[in-house]
Design a protein around this motif. Structure first.
Motif, PDB file in Angstrom:
ATOM      1  N   GLN A 114      26.955   8.746   8.572  1.00  0.00           N
ATOM      2  CA  GLN A 114      26.987   7.275   8.792  1.00  0.00           C
ATOM      3  C   GLN A 114      25.960   6.896   7.717  1.00  0.00           C
ATOM      4  N   VAL A 115      26.323   6.386   6.359  1.00  0.00           N
ATOM      5  CA  VAL A 115      25.707   5.764   5.036  1.00  0.00           C
ATOM      6  C   VAL A 115      25.486   3.637   5.608  1.00  0.00           C
ATOM      7  N   ARG A 116      27.018   3.493   5.238  1.00  0.00           N
ATOM      8  CA  ARG A 116      27.305   2.162   5.517  1.00  0.00           C
ATOM      9  C   ARG A 116      26.924   1.510   7.172  1.00  0.00           C
ATOM     10  N   LEU A 117      25.699   0.401   6.959  1.00  0.00           N
ATOM     11  CA  LEU A 117      25.474  -0.320   7.975  1.00  0.00           C
ATOM     12  C   LEU A 117      26.646  -1.200   8.580  1.00  0.00           C
ATOM     13  N   SER A 118      26.997  -0.425   9.808  1.00  0.00           N
ATOM     14  CA  SER A 118      28.869  -0.536  10.341  1.00  0.00           C
ATOM     15  C   SER A 118      28.275  -2.278  10.954  1.00  0.00           C
ATOM     16  N   ARG A 133      11.633  -3.686  -2.786  1.00  0.00           N
ATOM     17  CA  ARG A 133      12.662  -5.102  -2.174  1.00  0.00           C
ATOM     18  C   ARG A 133      13.604  -4.256  -0.715  1.00  0.00           C
ATOM     19  N   LEU A 134      13.868  -3.126  -1.145  1.00  0.00           N
ATOM     20  CA  LEU A 134      14.127  -2.478  -0.058  1.00  0.00           C
ATOM     21  C   LEU A 134      13.191  -2.346   1.335  1.00  0.00           C
ATOM     22  N   PHE A 135      12.056  -3.013   1.424  1.00  0.00           N
ATOM     23  CA  PHE A 135      10.941  -3.073   2.302  1.00  0.00           C
ATOM     24  C   PHE A 135      10.843  -4.661   2.797  1.00  0.00           C
ATOM     25  N   LEU A 136      11.267  -5.230   1.677  1.00  0.00           N
ATOM     26  CA  LEU A 136      10.469  -6.344   1.950  1.00  0.00           C
ATOM     27  C   LEU A 136      11.230  -7.157   3.300  1.00  0.00           C
ATOM     28  N   ALA A 137      12.259  -7.425   3.984  1.00  0.00           N
ATOM     29  CA  ALA A 137      12.522  -7.374   5.355  1.00  0.00           C
ATOM     30  C   ALA A 137      11.690  -7.233   6.562  1.00  0.00           C
ATOM     31  N   ASP A 138      11.836  -5.860   6.319  1.00  0.00           N
ATOM     32  CA  ASP A 138      10.240  -5.975   7.271  1.00  0.00           C
ATOM     33  C   ASP A 138       8.547  -6.372   6.648  1.00  0.00           C
ATOM     34  N   LEU A 139       8.216  -6.164   5.951  1.00  0.00           N
ATOM     35  CA  LEU A 139       7.260  -6.565   5.401  1.00  0.00           C
ATOM     36  C   LEU A 139       6.610  -7.744   5.413  1.00  0.00           C
ATOM     37  N   PHE A 140       8.268  -8.709   5.885  1.00  0.00           N
ATOM     38  CA  PHE A 140       7.088 -10.515   6.211  1.00  0.00           C
ATOM     39  C   PHE A 140       8.067 -10.791   7.510  1.00  0.00           C
ATOM     40  N   PHE A 149      17.668  -1.297   8.598  1.00  0.00           N
ATOM     41  CA  PHE A 149      17.743  -1.324   7.366  1.00  0.00           C
ATOM     42  C   PHE A 149      17.066  -0.930   6.790  1.00  0.00           C
ATOM     43  N   THR A 150      15.359  -0.602   6.769  1.00  0.00           N
ATOM     44  CA  THR A 150      14.966   0.289   6.177  1.00  0.00           C
ATOM     45  C   THR A 150      14.349   1.326   6.811  1.00  0.00           C
ATOM     46  N   GLN A 151      14.397   1.676   7.715  1.00  0.00           N
ATOM     47  CA  GLN A 151      14.679   2.868   8.441  1.00  0.00           C
ATOM     48  C   GLN A 151      15.999   4.122   8.197  1.00  0.00           C
ATOM     49  N   HIS A 152      16.943   3.464   8.219  1.00  0.00           N
ATOM     50  CA  HIS A 152      18.564   3.568   7.700  1.00  0.00           C
ATOM     51  C   HIS A 152      17.876   3.831   6.511  1.00  0.00           C
ATOM     52  N   PHE A 153      17.461   3.293   5.263  1.00  0.00           N
ATOM     53  CA  PHE A 153      17.127   4.308   4.630  1.00  0.00           C
ATOM     54  C   PHE A 153      16.689   5.289   3.833  1.00  0.00           C
ATOM     55  N   LEU A 154      15.113   4.667   5.177  1.00  0.00           N
ATOM     56  CA  LEU A 154      14.931   5.976   4.666  1.00  0.00           C
ATOM     57  C   LEU A 154      15.174   7.435   5.652  1.00  0.00           C
ATOM     58  N   TYR A 155      15.896   6.984   5.669  1.00  0.00           N
ATOM     59  CA  TYR A 155      16.407   8.816   6.744  1.00  0.00           C
ATOM     60  C   TYR A 155      17.878   9.114   5.986  1.00  0.00           C
ATOM     61  N   LEU A 156      17.892   8.235   5.403  1.00  0.00           N
ATOM     62  CA  LEU A 156      19.124   8.947   4.027  1.00  0.00           C
ATOM     63  C   LEU A 156      18.371   9.393   2.845  1.00  0.00           C
ATOM     64  N   LEU A 157      17.059   8.932   2.941  1.00  0.00           N
ATOM     65  CA  LEU A 157      16.681   9.216   1.015  1.00  0.00           C
ATOM     66  C   LEU A 157      16.405  10.410   1.680  1.00  0.00           C
ATOM     67  N   ASN A 191       0.706  -1.051  -0.248  1.00  0.00           N
ATOM     68  CA  ASN A 191      -0.007  -0.136  -0.321  1.00  0.00           C
ATOM     69  C   ASN A 191       0.892   1.437  -0.323  1.00  0.00           C
ATOM     70  N   ASP A 192      -0.007   2.355  -0.610  1.00  0.00           N
ATOM     71  CA  ASP A 192       0.865   3.440  -0.249  1.00  0.00           C
ATOM     72  C   ASP A 192       1.525   3.765   0.720  1.00  0.00           C
ATOM     73  N   ALA A 193       0.785   3.749   1.990  1.00  0.00           N
ATOM     74  CA  ALA A 193       2.213   4.142   3.017  1.00  0.00           C
ATOM     75  C   ALA A 193       2.948   3.921   3.146  1.00  0.00           C
ATOM     76  N   LYS A 194       3.366   2.089   2.686  1.00  0.00           N
ATOM     77  CA  LYS A 194       5.118   2.466   2.547  1.00  0.00           C
ATOM     78  C   LYS A 194       5.702   2.783   2.149  1.00  0.00           C
ATOM     79  N   LEU A 195       4.997   3.900   0.858  1.00  0.00           N
ATOM     80  CA  LEU A 195       5.773   4.155  -0.349  1.00  0.00           C
ATOM     81  C   LEU A 195       5.941   5.093  -0.028  1.00  0.00           C
TER      82      LEU A 195
END
Length: 322
Positions: free
Chosen positions: A318-322, A96-103, A182-190, A69-73
């Protein structure tokens, strides 16, 4: 029988024929020792599309549809920084960047682009150990001979060109991706930086997962190359990926095209795909070549942008997930 092997595809309705070929190609190689779940993540597939894809179900191959759904995107905006190949906006590349959290029911999964064809058992890939790495992926050999892309990878993405992975085939450590947010850090950077990218999903994965990637053999992501590099053809590909503009439904004599057409003729879309190829004119092919040149020109420019992944890292972000 062991736990099902989840294999994700993320598609829009217009890409369903190619997803059907991808799934059909898998069927001769599945093992009776395993159960496979094909999870199709989408937004608004038509009922006829669902029926066509569902017809590919087999005794140990289940096909599941998941509508995102659009809420995720909501954070994925239609802006040039998020364009694929600097050409067009398609939110499905970000799914694909949301899959781990969605499932959360899965600790590990395979993600595959729809412009792919299997020539081996996915269970072999799934068995590859990731340990605490975030993903398994193959280096992107489709750009290894392309100078502007090599410069872009080194000076804008900020990873060694030989380590730059292609995101069209991923073995994903869902458990570790969730643990590392991962997803939260991606959204932060984006949302904070809006970094201009050639391949947004792929570039974020490269910089965020750098140092925590299990490198897969090229046989799990064999990509066509120009005739001058025919000697580099993978002898025994397990998974073929028609990356960039090398589509056998648009061009003749694409490397590995026989695998595509062998599977295509068994799908509900066989005649449609032949028609697509027959009607793809030289003018359309020339436009694809021009789009490729436009992408490379943009890649040449991006290292000079005030905000790049490399510059963020050099500045201490911090871009890389160390």
């Amino acid at each position: 029988m062991s736990q099902p092997i989840p294999i994700f595809y993320t598609i829009s309705d217009d890409f369903a024929p190619y997803a059907a070929v991808a799934i059909e190609s898998l069927l001769p190689y599945v093992s009776s020792d395993h159960q496979y779940q094909i999870i199709i993540v989408h937004q608004g597939l038509r009922q006829v599309t669902r029926q066509n894809l569902k017809s590919l179900t087999r005794d140990n191959v289940e096909i599941i549809f998941y509508e995102i759904n659009d809420a995720k995107l909501g954070a994925i905006q239609n802006r040039k920084e998020n364009f694929l190949r600097a050409d067009f906006f398609t939110p499905s590349i970000f799914y694909r960047l949301f899959l781990a959290d969605l499932f959360p029911q899965y600790d590990k999964a395979i993600y595959v682009d729809s412009d792919t064809v299997w020539n081996g058992d996915p269970a072999e890939m799934f068995a590859i150990a990731l340990n605490d790495d975030l993903i398994g992926a193959a280096p992107d050999h489709s750009v290894e001979h392309v100078a502007p892309m090599q410069t872009y990878i080194k000076n804008a993405v900020g990873v060694p060109a030989a380590e730059y992975i292609n995101s069209g085939v991923l073995l994903m450590n869902f458990k570790q991706l969730r643990q590392d947010d991962f997803t939260q850090h991606f959204l932060y950077l984006l949302q904070k930086y809006h970094v201009d990218c050639i391949a947004p999903d792929q570039d974020y994965l490269n910089v965020m997962c750098s140092g925590r990637i299990t490198y897969l053999n090229e046989k799990w992501n064999a990509m066509p190359k120009d005739d001058e590099f025919a000697a580099e053809r993978v002898a025994d590909p397990k998974l073929i990926h028609y990356n960039l503009f090398f589509k056998p439904w648009h061009f003749d004599q694409v490397m590995y095209d026989q695998y595509f057409w062998q599977a295509a003729q068994k799908t509900p879309y066989a005649q449609q795909l032949k028609t697509v190829r027959a009607h793809y004119t030289p003018a359309m092919q020339q436009l694809d070549r021009e789009k490729l040149m436009s992408m490379l020109n943009h890649a040449d420019e991006l290292p000079e942008n005030p905000v790049t992944f490399k510059k963020l890292q050099d500045q201490g972000e911090q871009v890389r997930l160390s």
